[in-house]
Enzyme design. Sequence first.
Site, PDB file in Angstrom:
ATOM      1  N   ASP A  64       0.859  -1.169   0.000  1.00 33.92           N
ATOM      2  CA  ASP A  64       0.000   0.000   0.000  1.00 33.92           C
ATOM      3  C   ASP A  64       0.901   1.226   0.000  1.00 33.92           C
ATOM      4  OD1 ASP A  64      -2.390   1.572   0.293  1.00 33.92           O
ATOM      5  OD2 ASP A  64      -1.861   1.810   2.407  1.00 33.92           O
ATOM      6  N   ASP A 107      -0.064   5.107   0.793  1.00 37.05           N
ATOM      7  CA  ASP A 107      -0.251   6.118   1.828  1.00 37.05           C
ATOM      8  C   ASP A 107      -0.209   5.486   3.217  1.00 37.05           C
ATOM      9  OD1 ASP A 107      -0.762   8.093  -0.195  1.00 37.05           O
ATOM     10  OD2 ASP A 107      -2.761   7.220  -0.412  1.00 37.05           O
TER      11      ASP A 107
END
Length: 255
Positions: free
Chosen positions: A14, A16
């Site tokens: 991922d 952020d």
Amino acid sequence: MLGLPAHVTACLFDLDGVLTQTARVHNAAWAETFDEFLRRRAEATGEPFRPFDPGDDYNRYVDGRPRADGVRTFLASRQIVLPEGDLDDPPSADTVHGVGNRKNVLLLHRIHTDGVLPYQGSVDYLHASRAAGLRRVVVSASANAGDVVAAAGLEPLVEARIDGVVARERGLRGKPHPDTFLAGAELLGVRPDQAAVFEDALAGVAAGRAGDFGYVIGVDRVGQADELREHGADIVVSDLSELLTGVDTGPEVLR
């Protein structure tokens, strides 16, 4: 190898909150967007104004989800239903896509004004995983993931990207569904059980578990280690640098 089981040959990151320090920027943009909407609604209806909670509301209803899903899920928690509208609705429109587009305008302004910083521990981990021959792909719900990866200087360290734009084009369901992570594994030519998912969002960890991936690493930046484990993380770390220390990484929380 690098805190991963021996059968893992690929890493699905991922963006952020895992690789870059943009989770707080997303959070601030969501808070400004929802508070403006909720304040106007309170003035129109006479209901008391209850602001968006950047802690509980963000982590439960917004973090890790596609933009429109975040709008729907948070507003549903307040018993508010908006018309869907269209993808290109103006930011002033009180529709699901209009509210989401308002958030995106604020987010891009903050990114372009303040820039994007990666987590140094994540940069070190990317270098180490590349040197070890592990495959590497970013899997993000954000339609702005390409801009963020470039602004953070991470392009040389990742091979590919599955983001909100790809998800929309291919009709992939957002997290907590595993679709985007499965697409990332397919892009690298590996089975899900050969890939590790790195996530800071509860929805993202749940997606990793739902996809039967080989290992799910929860990254706890905000003090939700227990919740990450409850949603399916095999291990929880506060920074990816902890996976480079040689500590035994069994199914425990490294703190």
